[in-house]
Design a protein around this motif. Sequence first.
Motif, PDB file in Angstrom:
ATOM      1  N   TYR A   1       0.842  -0.931   0.185  1.00 17.32           N
ATOM      2  CA  TYR A   1       0.194  -0.472   0.573  1.00 17.32           C
ATOM      3  C   TYR A   1       0.257   1.002  -0.309  1.00 17.32           C
ATOM      4  CZ  TYR A   1      -3.958   2.575   1.426  1.00 17.32           C
ATOM      5  OH  TYR A   1      -4.632   3.458   0.744  1.00 17.32           O
ATOM      6  N   ALA A   2       0.347   2.434  -0.971  1.00 14.31           N
ATOM      7  CA  ALA A   2       1.391   3.568  -1.338  1.00 14.31           C
ATOM      8  C   ALA A   2       0.425   4.117  -1.055  1.00 14.31           C
ATOM      9  CB  ALA A   2       1.910   3.412  -2.537  1.00 14.31           C
TER      10      ALA A   2
ATOM     11  N   PHE B   1      11.208  -2.402   7.405  1.00 10.35           N
ATOM     12  CA  PHE B   1       9.596  -2.876   6.421  1.00 10.35           C
ATOM     13  C   PHE B   1      10.021  -4.095   5.937  1.00 10.35           C
ATOM     14  CE2 PHE B   1       9.374   2.112   6.617  1.00 10.35           C
ATOM     15  CZ  PHE B   1       8.385   1.955   7.045  1.00 10.35           C
TER      16      PHE B   1
ATOM     17  N   SER C   1       4.387   9.687  13.242  1.00  8.26           N
ATOM     18  CA  SER C   1       5.270   9.817  12.235  1.00  8.26           C
ATOM     19  C   SER C   1       4.722   9.788  10.403  1.00  8.26           C
ATOM     20  CB  SER C   1       6.123   8.366  12.172  1.00  8.26           C
ATOM     21  OG  SER C   1       6.840   7.802  11.694  1.00  8.26           O
ATOM     22  N   PRO C   2       5.122  10.092   9.484  1.00  5.87           N
ATOM     23  CA  PRO C   2       4.903   9.682   8.379  1.00  5.87           C
ATOM     24  C   PRO C   2       4.529   7.835   8.226  1.00  5.87           C
ATOM     25  CG  PRO C   2       6.709  11.031   7.930  1.00  5.87           C
ATOM     26  CD  PRO C   2       6.479  10.408   9.758  1.00  5.87           C
ATOM     27  N   ALA C   3       5.526   6.877   9.067  1.00  8.32           N
ATOM     28  CA  ALA C   3       5.513   5.395   8.939  1.00  8.32           C
ATOM     29  C   ALA C   3       4.320   5.039   9.314  1.00  8.32           C
ATOM     30  CB  ALA C   3       6.295   5.188   9.300  1.00  8.32           C
ATOM     31  N   PHE C   4       3.792   6.075  10.364  1.00  6.10           N
ATOM     32  CA  PHE C   4       2.584   5.216  11.244  1.00  6.10           C
ATOM     33  C   PHE C   4       1.097   4.512  10.362  1.00  6.10           C
ATOM     34  CE2 PHE C   4      -1.717   6.192  14.141  1.00  6.10           C
ATOM     35  CZ  PHE C   4      -0.508   5.113  14.458  1.00  6.10           C
ATOM     36  N   PHE C   5       1.025   5.279   9.734  1.00  5.72           N
ATOM     37  CA  PHE C   5       0.137   4.698   8.556  1.00  5.72           C
ATOM     38  C   PHE C   5       0.659   2.594   7.663  1.00  5.72           C
ATOM     39  CE2 PHE C   5      -2.773   3.929   4.347  1.00  5.72           C
ATOM     40  CZ  PHE C   5      -3.727   4.396   4.798  1.00  5.72           C
ATOM     41  N   ARG C   6       1.603   2.904   7.362  1.00  8.84           N
ATOM     42  CA  ARG C   6       2.475   1.647   6.622  1.00  8.84           C
ATOM     43  C   ARG C   6       2.413   0.949   8.090  1.00  8.84           C
ATOM     44  NH1 ARG C   6       4.457   0.881   2.630  1.00  8.84           N
ATOM     45  NH2 ARG C   6       4.730   2.982   1.673  1.00  8.84           N
TER      46      ARG C   6
ATOM     47  N   ASP D   1       9.305   5.373  -1.562  1.00 10.01           N
ATOM     48  CA  ASP D   1       8.034   5.866  -0.773  1.00 10.01           C
ATOM     49  C   ASP D   1       7.221   3.895  -1.278  1.00 10.01           C
ATOM     50  OD1 ASP D   1       6.143   5.306   0.752  1.00 10.01           O
ATOM     51  OD2 ASP D   1       4.286   6.330  -0.569  1.00 10.01           O
TER      52      ASP D   1
ATOM     53  N   CYS E   1       9.025   1.186  -0.689  1.00  9.13           N
ATOM     54  CA  CYS E   1       8.726   0.653   0.769  1.00  9.13           C
ATOM     55  C   CYS E   1       8.248  -0.369   0.422  1.00  9.13           C
ATOM     56  CB  CYS E   1       9.050   1.922   1.505  1.00  9.13           C
ATOM     57  SG  CYS E   1      10.274   2.322   2.163  1.00  9.13           S
ATOM     58  N   SER E   2       6.757   0.204   0.085  1.00 12.12           N
ATOM     59  CA  SER E   2       5.476  -0.626  -0.413  1.00 12.12           C
ATOM     60  C   SER E   2       5.974  -1.898  -1.180  1.00 12.12           C
ATOM     61  CB  SER E   2       4.380   0.386  -1.279  1.00 12.12           C
ATOM     62  OG  SER E   2       4.176   1.460  -0.926  1.00 12.12           O
TER      63      SER E   2
ATOM     64  N   PHE F   1       0.143  -1.703   7.585  1.00 15.69           N
ATOM     65  CA  PHE F   1      -0.213  -3.388   6.225  1.00 15.69           C
ATOM     66  C   PHE F   1       0.828  -3.664   6.473  1.00 15.69           C
ATOM     67  CE2 PHE F   1      -2.726   0.333   4.832  1.00 15.69           C
ATOM     68  CZ  PHE F   1      -3.361   0.034   4.172  1.00 15.69           C
ATOM     69  N   LEU F   2       1.551  -3.638   8.118  1.00 14.52           N
ATOM     70  CA  LEU F   2       2.799  -4.605   8.612  1.00 14.52           C
ATOM     71  C   LEU F   2       2.150  -5.775   8.886  1.00 14.52           C
ATOM     72  CD1 LEU F   2       5.480  -1.998   9.602  1.00 14.52           C
ATOM     73  CD2 LEU F   2       5.558  -3.422   7.824  1.00 14.52           C
TER      74      LEU F   2
ATOM     75  N   SER G   1       4.680   7.414   3.081  1.00 13.48           N
ATOM     76  CA  SER G   1       4.982   6.715   4.859  1.00 13.48           C
ATOM     77  C   SER G   1       6.266   6.092   5.292  1.00 13.48           C
ATOM     78  CB  SER G   1       3.613   5.899   4.866  1.00 13.48           C
ATOM     79  OG  SER G   1       3.351   5.033   6.081  1.00 13.48           O
TER      80      SER G   1
END
Lengths: 314, 598
Positions: A86-87, A106, B408-413, A150, A153-154, B416-417, A92
């Motif tokens: 998901y991007a 990740f 953090s911008p990465a919070f959303f990602r 980004d 990373c996705s 999906f982990l 993110s």
Amino acid sequence: MKLIELKEVSKSFGKNGILQDVSITIEEGDIWGIIGRSGSGKTTLLNLIAGFLEPSGGEVLHSFKVTETPKSLHANLHQIKDQIGYAPQHNSFYPKLTVMENLLHFGQLYNLPKETLQNNIKGLLQATELAAHQNKLAEHLSGGMQKRLDLACSLVHKPRILLLDEPTADLDPMLQKDIMAFLAQVNKQGVTLVIASHHLNLMEKVCNKVAIVHNGKVHSNGLMADIQKPYLKDNFTISLNPGENKERFISILKTLPVDKIIDRQQHLIIHPKNITKTITALLTMIQDENLYLHDLDIRRPSLDEIFETITQEK
Amino acid sequence: MKSLWLLTKKNLKLLVRSKSSALVVFFAPLFIILLLGLSYNSTSNYGLNIGIYAPSFSSDVESLMGSLQEQEFKIVKYETSVEDCVKDIKAGAVHACVSVPGSLSVEDNKQKEASFYVDPSKINLVGVVQDTLNEKFNLKSQEISKELSGSLLSAVSDTKSRLEEQGTQLSSAKEKSAAASSAAQEASQQLTSMDLTLPASTYNPQLITDFKSSASPKIKSGLSDVEDAKEAVEASELADKTAILSSLSEVEDKLKSLDILVSGGAVASSGNTSDNQTNVTSTTPSSGFLSALTLLEEELINTKVKLTAAATAVGSTSSSLSSTTQNLQESVSALETAQQKVSEMKASLDAQKVTDANVLSAPLVTKIEKVGQESSYLNYMFPALLVLVVMFSSLLLGTTLVMMEKNSPAFFRNYFLPLRRGTFVLSTYLTTLVITSVQVLVILAVSAIFLKENLAQLFPVAGVLLLSSSVFSFIGMGIGYSFKSEETGALASISTGSLLLFVSGIVLPIETISPAVRSITSFNPFVISESIIREVFLFNAGISGVWPELATLTGYALGLFAIILVAEYLVHKHFISGFMKHRHLKHRQQERRDKNNV
């Protein structure tokens, strides 16, 4: 092969109905474009496909495992998270980590074997042209590079489906093209793409399937050619120089047998009742009135035009 | 200047418009003030548990306990030994012990001593306990001192009244003695005036007179008888007539000589009678003997006169002396009474067993005994300092880490982990724990330089600190999940830490706050952690000694972890909802802008 299937899916937040009766089937290898105006429900639809949201009605099923019957995607999200990338619209990743650190972080969380992960990262760094910047802090990258990071990373865990929310937002046209080219390349490597965007011209070039979302409903979805077919009525576009008297052109065109005139800044899209007669009469009147026409283009309707037509009809 | 004002205005607007900021900025101080007002709006020592040890609980000890109870102290009796009480101090069950004698009444010149046992590590509490107990003991001491002084003054007053009473008696005795003295003087003078020079010999003058009057006739009668006898013998025919007549003639001669002597034929001169000697010679025996008899007779008469006068004087003196004797007897009686009274007074004064001025002024003395080894103030403060550092570090770290992740911008990602939510919570917790561990190690390593004698305790202390850190980390994380911005989260963390510190007994003794609030603050993890570390560090308590507190802290940690998991879940839902709402709103605004442009 079906990956995800939405069956009469509805979603509402409180009393606000966002989506109603959406049915879409995403097959492996597709590049789906979800297009619509801002606030039309594109992101909601994308999040339903991602399992991030639970549908209020209907069901979202996944068939990532061929041997199994389709299962609720939201209920089984944890088991299939490694199949989905998901991007989101905004980057993110961790700005205070380097490019490599972000990818490793990740990637490692997906429990990939070390070698596989390193190969994935290597491939992604090359594909995104970030290899030279792999030790830079993410926050020090340019906007385009950050977008590519980004996306990397996705993709670091090699998902079967990649969901992208406005991947070209806030990017200049060149970067938009680069990103779309990169996505096309990703798709060629077997990753199914679902892209929500309002950059219709770009979507038209990349997507093979489209869902047009308007006012909470999917009005058309399927293959791009199938969507275009009902709108294959001839029309032409005239382009004017900046400062040209557009109003005068519009008033002339209104005297001619035309069904519709669409005003697009320096371009006027004209749907004539009879294209030959209309163009002849138009050129004569331009000459008589000593007006200057920069360009005249006779072509098939674009996705943009189809979208406009549909949204105006509805 | 304008730009400064504009920026300030903007900041104020942002603060007010952020609900959590407004809540913290405006209501947190009010809440804290309200809480502290409720907590400390009292002068009582509500929560001080005082252990009292006495060999026997006499009425005055009970009275002292009663007066302590009136002060809102909770009294715990120890009847076996003071050591039991000291153990309870170490365990935190009681705050101070008082060892008092079985009876507080002072019966000799020895002061009664009460020993206070206090935990010097509770520095602020020590002051309160000492002051309050000293105050109570001083009151009791004053009470006893008053009683002793009263008794002494009563004896003195009694003695005074008796002395006054005896003064009258003594005056009377004095007057009588004076009269007796005068009478005796008079008698003495009378006796002195008497001529009681006695004659050289003692005899009866009558006899002399009778002798003078009868001796000569009788001698003459005898001579007659002898003549008769001679005539009779001569007339008789006795064989030895001659011998008898000779004898009779001798007797006749002797009688004649006697007659001459008695009738005063020759009397020697008797001019000197002072030597009471009468010289009778054969040549003038008769005249000397008669003269002597005559002189003797005169002397006897004179003596009689004198004796008569003496008898009169003696009679008079006897009367005076009789009066004197009576007076003296009365004086003696008065003096005996006075002596008896004085003896009674002495006995009364002797009955005052407390005569030492020190004992009278301070019959009860107090002594402070410190529980545990004598240490520097660093030792005493050390547990609190450690918990303080760990608390603020963990709270702020927990909050900051959650905030960092949330913002953090990465919070959303992360959603999906393929990870469970608990993993994120645990990772935040572990991060806090690692950093806190480093801090604890540094602190303990530095502390080891100053606290060499307590080195062995530093390892269990480190373990307790990590447990405390877990609790505070989870609290910090909870705050992190509850607030939106890092600034308000940090502010809330500091406020929470300050509140926990303020009601921990470090700043003010927790025992002085109202029971309602104290019952809540006793669950303060800071208080529990500090208590465990104090017991382990200062009193070398083992796990068995602190397991209830350890169990409480562990329970806190587990409970908070569960709450954090729920909070994480709610934040997730809230985030999605907020995310979608935000996008929806943004799109609507964009739509409106587009329409306006068209």
